[in-house]
Design an enzyme around this catalytic site. Structure first.
Site, PDB file in Angstrom:
ATOM      1  N   ILE A  59       0.896  -1.146   0.000  1.00  0.00           N
ATOM      2  CA  ILE A  59       0.000   0.000   0.000  1.00  0.00           C
ATOM      3  C   ILE A  59       0.940   1.203   0.000  1.00  0.00           C
ATOM      4  CG2 ILE A  59      -0.227  -0.052   2.525  1.00  0.00           C
ATOM      5  CD1 ILE A  59      -3.062   1.055   2.199  1.00  0.00           C
ATOM      6  N   SER A  60       0.722   2.138  -0.905  1.00  0.00           N
ATOM      7  CA  SER A  60       1.643   3.256  -1.101  1.00  0.00           C
ATOM      8  C   SER A  60       1.702   4.192   0.100  1.00  0.00           C
ATOM      9  CB  SER A  60       1.230   4.071  -2.326  1.00  0.00           C
ATOM     10  OG  SER A  60       1.321   3.303  -3.496  1.00  0.00           O
TER      11      SER A  60
END
Length: 101
Positions: A59-60
């Site tokens: 997840i960025s």
């Protein structure tokens, strides 16, 4: 209430890093990032870092999501097709930001 406070802290951190796009900040403040990672890692959900979600995916960083969302400049009525969404967090931010704009 705890995660709402953590989201508020994350928004404040993003502001301190130069993010000032109000719809983007409001979207990040509304989307529960902890829904997009394993519940055992709640403590890490609102840190401004990428986080492994398995299968070699992450997840960025919230900062990266905020910048990308700002640069896309999504407006009401726009449609966005995101390919390779990973966790779906970026897609959720785009959707909420679009509704706020």
């Amino acid at each position: 209430y705890r995660t709402k406070g953590l989201r508020r802290q994350l928004v404040e951190e993003l502001i301190s890093q130069g993010i000032h796009d109000e719809p983007v900040l409001r979207a990040i403040g509304k989307v529960p990032r902890h829904f997009f990672i394993d519940s055992a890692f709640l403590e890490h959900a609102y840190q401004n870092k990428a986080f492994s979600i398995g299968e070699g995916q992450t997840i960025s960083h919230p900062y990266t999501v905020a910048i990308q969302t700002h640069l896309l400049d999504v407006q009401a009525g726009d449609n966005v097709l995101e390919i390779g969404t990973g966790s779906g967090y970026q897609s959720s931010i785009l959707r909420i930001q679009k509704l706020i704009t």
